[in-house]
Design a protein around this motif. Structure first.
Motif, PDB file in Angstrom:
ATOM      1  N   TYR A   1      10.682   0.313  14.819  1.00 27.95           N
ATOM      2  CA  TYR A   1      12.204   0.516  14.472  1.00 27.95           C
ATOM      3  C   TYR A   1      13.072  -0.374  14.448  1.00 27.95           C
ATOM      4  CZ  TYR A   1      10.610   5.340  13.798  1.00 27.95           C
ATOM      5  OH  TYR A   1       9.751   6.544  13.825  1.00 27.95           O
ATOM      6  N   ALA A   2      13.001  -1.322  15.420  1.00 30.36           N
ATOM      7  CA  ALA A   2      13.937  -2.324  15.524  1.00 30.36           C
ATOM      8  C   ALA A   2      13.559  -3.675  14.510  1.00 30.36           C
ATOM      9  CB  ALA A   2      13.822  -3.212  16.946  1.00 30.36           C
ATOM     10  N   GLY A   3      12.151  -3.845  14.197  1.00 32.43           N
ATOM     11  CA  GLY A   3      11.778  -4.640  13.162  1.00 32.43           C
ATOM     12  C   GLY A   3      12.176  -4.127  11.555  1.00 32.43           C
ATOM     13  N   THR A   4      12.191  -3.008  11.721  1.00 32.65           N
ATOM     14  CA  THR A   4      12.256  -2.470  10.582  1.00 32.65           C
ATOM     15  C   THR A   4      13.909  -2.534  10.017  1.00 32.65           C
ATOM     16  OG1 THR A   4      10.594  -0.598  10.545  1.00 32.65           O
ATOM     17  CG2 THR A   4      12.355  -0.190   8.774  1.00 32.65           C
ATOM     18  N   ALA A   5      14.619  -2.328  10.987  1.00 33.83           N
ATOM     19  CA  ALA A   5      15.947  -2.466  10.894  1.00 33.83           C
ATOM     20  C   ALA A   5      16.625  -3.751  10.606  1.00 33.83           C
ATOM     21  CB  ALA A   5      16.670  -1.832  12.079  1.00 33.83           C
ATOM     22  N   PHE A   6      15.777  -4.578  11.561  1.00 36.56           N
ATOM     23  CA  PHE A   6      16.027  -6.252  11.222  1.00 36.56           C
ATOM     24  C   PHE A   6      15.627  -6.683   9.815  1.00 36.56           C
ATOM     25  CE2 PHE A   6      16.743  -6.696  15.956  1.00 36.56           C
ATOM     26  CZ  PHE A   6      18.270  -6.955  15.627  1.00 36.56           C
ATOM     27  N   CYS A   7      14.578  -6.074   9.283  1.00 38.30           N
ATOM     28  CA  CYS A   7      14.106  -6.425   7.999  1.00 38.30           C
ATOM     29  C   CYS A   7      15.139  -6.138   6.832  1.00 38.30           C
ATOM     30  CB  CYS A   7      12.937  -5.934   7.601  1.00 38.30           C
ATOM     31  SG  CYS A   7      11.306  -6.494   8.425  1.00 38.30           S
ATOM     32  N   LEU A   8      15.773  -4.661   7.135  1.00 38.36           N
ATOM     33  CA  LEU A   8      17.092  -4.423   6.223  1.00 38.36           C
ATOM     34  C   LEU A   8      18.122  -5.456   6.453  1.00 38.36           C
ATOM     35  CD1 LEU A   8      16.759  -0.453   6.687  1.00 38.36           C
ATOM     36  CD2 LEU A   8      16.378  -1.963   4.477  1.00 38.36           C
ATOM     37  N   PHE A   9      18.082  -5.766   7.896  1.00 36.40           N
ATOM     38  CA  PHE A   9      19.231  -6.792   8.047  1.00 36.40           C
ATOM     39  C   PHE A   9      19.200  -8.291   7.517  1.00 36.40           C
ATOM     40  CE2 PHE A   9      20.891 -10.094  11.320  1.00 36.40           C
ATOM     41  CZ  PHE A   9      22.176  -9.964  10.830  1.00 36.40           C
ATOM     42  N   LEU A  10      18.103  -8.581   7.473  1.00 38.19           N
ATOM     43  CA  LEU A  10      17.502  -9.932   6.785  1.00 38.19           C
ATOM     44  C   LEU A  10      17.904  -9.823   5.308  1.00 38.19           C
ATOM     45  CD1 LEU A  10      14.576 -10.999   8.833  1.00 38.19           C
ATOM     46  CD2 LEU A  10      17.110 -11.963   8.918  1.00 38.19           C
ATOM     47  N   ALA A  11      17.330  -8.573   4.896  1.00 35.34           N
ATOM     48  CA  ALA A  11      17.571  -8.481   3.238  1.00 35.34           C
ATOM     49  C   ALA A  11      19.065  -8.428   2.874  1.00 35.34           C
ATOM     50  CB  ALA A  11      16.899  -7.326   2.903  1.00 35.34           C
ATOM     51  N   LEU A  12      19.855  -7.922   3.713  1.00 38.05           N
ATOM     52  CA  LEU A  12      21.211  -7.691   3.548  1.00 38.05           C
ATOM     53  C   LEU A  12      21.917  -9.170   3.613  1.00 38.05           C
ATOM     54  CD1 LEU A  12      22.363  -4.324   4.958  1.00 38.05           C
ATOM     55  CD2 LEU A  12      22.126  -4.922   2.500  1.00 38.05           C
ATOM     56  N   SER A  13      21.529 -10.069   4.606  1.00 36.97           N
ATOM     57  CA  SER A  13      21.915 -11.393   4.958  1.00 36.97           C
ATOM     58  C   SER A  13      21.798 -12.185   3.762  1.00 36.97           C
ATOM     59  CB  SER A  13      21.341 -11.858   6.171  1.00 36.97           C
ATOM     60  OG  SER A  13      21.761 -10.969   7.309  1.00 36.97           O
TER      61      SER A  13
ATOM     62  N   PHE B   1      13.586  -5.930   1.789  1.00 31.41           N
ATOM     63  CA  PHE B   1      14.077  -4.836   1.641  1.00 31.41           C
ATOM     64  C   PHE B   1      12.808  -4.019   1.230  1.00 31.41           C
ATOM     65  CE2 PHE B   1      15.359  -1.171  -1.512  1.00 31.41           C
ATOM     66  CZ  PHE B   1      16.325  -0.854  -0.736  1.00 31.41           C
ATOM     67  N   SER B   2      11.694  -4.605   0.304  1.00 35.48           N
ATOM     68  CA  SER B   2      10.624  -3.832   0.219  1.00 35.48           C
ATOM     69  C   SER B   2       9.810  -3.796   1.413  1.00 35.48           C
ATOM     70  CB  SER B   2       9.980  -4.501  -0.994  1.00 35.48           C
ATOM     71  OG  SER B   2      10.838  -4.913  -2.082  1.00 35.48           O
ATOM     72  N   ILE B   3       9.653  -4.798   2.096  1.00 34.97           N
ATOM     73  CA  ILE B   3       9.104  -4.569   3.512  1.00 34.97           C
ATOM     74  C   ILE B   3       9.557  -3.615   4.413  1.00 34.97           C
ATOM     75  CG2 ILE B   3       8.453  -5.618   5.528  1.00 34.97           C
ATOM     76  CD1 ILE B   3       7.993  -8.230   3.975  1.00 34.97           C
ATOM     77  N   ALA B   4      10.836  -3.336   4.337  1.00 38.23           N
ATOM     78  CA  ALA B   4      11.374  -2.260   5.288  1.00 38.23           C
ATOM     79  C   ALA B   4      11.062  -0.948   4.717  1.00 38.23           C
ATOM     80  CB  ALA B   4      12.865  -2.351   5.239  1.00 38.23           C
ATOM     81  N   LEU B   5      11.280  -0.673   3.624  1.00 34.65           N
ATOM     82  CA  LEU B   5      10.775   0.274   2.870  1.00 34.65           C
ATOM     83  C   LEU B   5       9.092   0.735   3.094  1.00 34.65           C
ATOM     84  CD1 LEU B   5      12.456   0.498  -0.562  1.00 34.65           C
ATOM     85  CD2 LEU B   5      13.219   1.494   1.463  1.00 34.65           C
ATOM     86  N   HIS B   6       8.277  -0.386   2.854  1.00 33.91           N
ATOM     87  CA  HIS B   6       6.896   0.024   3.129  1.00 33.91           C
ATOM     88  C   HIS B   6       6.685   0.314   4.629  1.00 33.91           C
ATOM     89  CE1 HIS B   6       2.617  -0.916   3.466  1.00 33.91           C
ATOM     90  NE2 HIS B   6       2.836  -1.749   4.411  1.00 33.91           N
ATOM     91  N   CYS B   7       7.435  -0.269   5.562  1.00 33.49           N
ATOM     92  CA  CYS B   7       7.410   0.138   7.000  1.00 33.49           C
ATOM     93  C   CYS B   7       7.533   1.675   7.409  1.00 33.49           C
ATOM     94  CB  CYS B   7       7.940  -0.606   8.026  1.00 33.49           C
ATOM     95  SG  CYS B   7       7.617  -2.522   7.964  1.00 33.49           S
ATOM     96  N   ILE B   8       8.648   1.903   6.555  1.00 35.38           N
ATOM     97  CA  ILE B   8       9.036   3.554   6.853  1.00 35.38           C
ATOM     98  C   ILE B   8       8.181   4.414   6.169  1.00 35.38           C
ATOM     99  CG2 ILE B   8      11.011   5.223   6.425  1.00 35.38           C
ATOM    100  CD1 ILE B   8      11.696   3.175   8.371  1.00 35.38           C
ATOM    101  N   ARG B   9       7.688   4.140   4.868  1.00 26.32           N
ATOM    102  CA  ARG B   9       6.700   4.954   4.154  1.00 26.32           C
ATOM    103  C   ARG B   9       5.219   5.038   5.033  1.00 26.32           C
ATOM    104  NH1 ARG B   9       5.947   3.631  -1.735  1.00 26.32           N
ATOM    105  NH2 ARG B   9       4.482   5.184  -1.555  1.00 26.32           N
ATOM    106  N   HIS B  10       4.949   3.891   5.613  1.00 21.03           N
ATOM    107  CA  HIS B  10       3.534   3.720   6.141  1.00 21.03           C
ATOM    108  C   HIS B  10       3.662   3.461   7.664  1.00 21.03           C
ATOM    109  CE1 HIS B  10       1.508   3.654   2.366  1.00 21.03           C
ATOM    110  NE2 HIS B  10       2.490   2.707   1.812  1.00 21.03           N
ATOM    111  N   ARG B  11       4.772   4.139   8.066  1.00 19.70           N
ATOM    112  CA  ARG B  11       4.710   4.103   9.790  1.00 19.70           C
ATOM    113  C   ARG B  11       3.723   4.245  10.540  1.00 19.70           C
ATOM    114  NH1 ARG B  11       8.177   7.714   7.919  1.00 19.70           N
ATOM    115  NH2 ARG B  11       8.091   9.934   8.581  1.00 19.70           N
ATOM    116  N   HIS B  12       2.783   5.150  10.137  1.00 26.73           N
ATOM    117  CA  HIS B  12       1.668   5.639  11.025  1.00 26.73           C
ATOM    118  C   HIS B  12       0.754   4.372  11.130  1.00 26.73           C
ATOM    119  CE1 HIS B  12       0.201   6.131   6.564  1.00 26.73           C
ATOM    120  NE2 HIS B  12      -0.938   5.842   7.214  1.00 26.73           N
ATOM    121  N   LEU B  13       0.718   3.514  10.116  1.00 24.84           N
ATOM    122  CA  LEU B  13       0.015   2.315  10.187  1.00 24.84           C
ATOM    123  C   LEU B  13       0.343   1.346  11.356  1.00 24.84           C
ATOM    124  CD1 LEU B  13      -0.718   1.292   6.637  1.00 24.84           C
ATOM    125  CD2 LEU B  13      -2.142   2.270   7.903  1.00 24.84           C
ATOM    126  N   PHE B  14       1.628   1.331  11.717  1.00 19.14           N
ATOM    127  CA  PHE B  14       2.422   0.517  12.383  1.00 19.14           C
ATOM    128  C   PHE B  14       2.280   1.214  13.985  1.00 19.14           C
ATOM    129  CE2 PHE B  14       3.845  -0.793   8.451  1.00 19.14           C
ATOM    130  CZ  PHE B  14       3.706  -2.129   8.588  1.00 19.14           C
TER     131      PHE B  14
END
Length: 251
Positions: free
Chosen positions: A7-19, A203-216
């Motif tokens: 969840y930290a990695g997903t949140a920081f992916c969103l943070f990097l997208a916004l940055s 941003f797309s990677i963060a959405l992918h991580c949320i949709r397929h969180r069982h893989l991670f």
């Protein structure tokens, strides 16, 4: 991988997208390159710069964990791509760590009242580290393309082609077109497109991580990934595995 790290990695992916989007907007207005501790040719000496460096380092570690998990899921199908992704992610983390430590040194020198001439050599090294980070990040995105083509959409698997050619366009512009020894070049259309593509990718990677969180989050059984016909749970040979399928050789 641990849930907290995921969840930290997903949140920081969103943070990097916004940055990246914010940096794109800032360059459209000012036309100069800045990264965490640098704004134009001035280094802010406040406490905010130190915290920005710490947050950037944490963001790099959490995002690298997401990429490493993708590489492990890719290993069953494309071992070369998985090792290349691990190598590029590791090099990108080394470049990021060196860049942030260099920025920390620049902040210390700015607090002691050093002149701009004393910081000019650090500016040159900072820009070289900036380019090195962009190169390995672009190469890591390209190395993970087989994973995105299996688990993600075609749009995401096509977007990872763009960062590396855009990076070489920026590099060629710096070598043959700019013709200046200034440590911070003016923004170019290729750099603006590069930042826009990075923002869309993260941003797309963060959405992918949320949709397929069982893989991670779920545990990975490498034997099941390598041979999906061996199923200890007694499922039929044609039924998908708990990891979502699409990774094993015979998928």
């Amino acid at each position: 991988m641990p849930k907290i790290l995921f969840y930290a990695g997903t949140a920081f992916c969103l943070f990097l997208a916004l940055s990246s989007a914010a940096e794109w907007t800032r360059q459209m207005q000012s036309g100069s390159v800045a990264f965490v501790a640098m704004h134009g040719v001035h280094v802010p000496a406040g406490a905010a710069s130190g915290w920005a460096i710490v947050v950037a380092l944490l963001a790099g570690v959490a995002t690298a964990a997401i990429f490493i998990r993708m590489a492990t899921l890719l290993a069953a199908r494309n071992l070369f791509g998985a090792f290349l992704a691990l190598f590029c992610v590791g090099c990108a983390m080394i470049a990021l760590g060196w860049l942030l430590l260099l920025q920390a040194r620049m902040v210390i020198l700015a607090r002691t009242g050093s002149s701009d001439s004393a910081l000019r050599s650090l500016f040159e090294m900072h820009f070289a580290g900036y380019m090195m980070l962009g190169y390995f990040l672009s190469l890591a995105m390209l190395a993970l393309r087989p994973y995105f083509s299996i688990q993600a959409s075609r749009v995401l698997s096509a977007l990872v082609f763009f960062p590396l050619p855009l990076f070489f366009t920026i590099l060629l512009q710096e070598i043959f077109v700019t013709g200046s020894v200034a440590p911070l070049p003016a923004s170019s259309p290729a750099l603006l497109v590069f930042l826009a593509v990075l923002a869309l990718l993260f941003f797309s990677i963060a959405l992918h991580c949320i949709r397929h969180r069982h893989l991670f989050i779920e545990m990975t059984n490498l034997r099941e990934l390598l041979d999906s016909r061996v199923d200890p749970a007694g499922r039929a040979p044609g039924r998908p595995l708990p990891m979502g399928g699409g990774v094993a050789f015979d998928s």
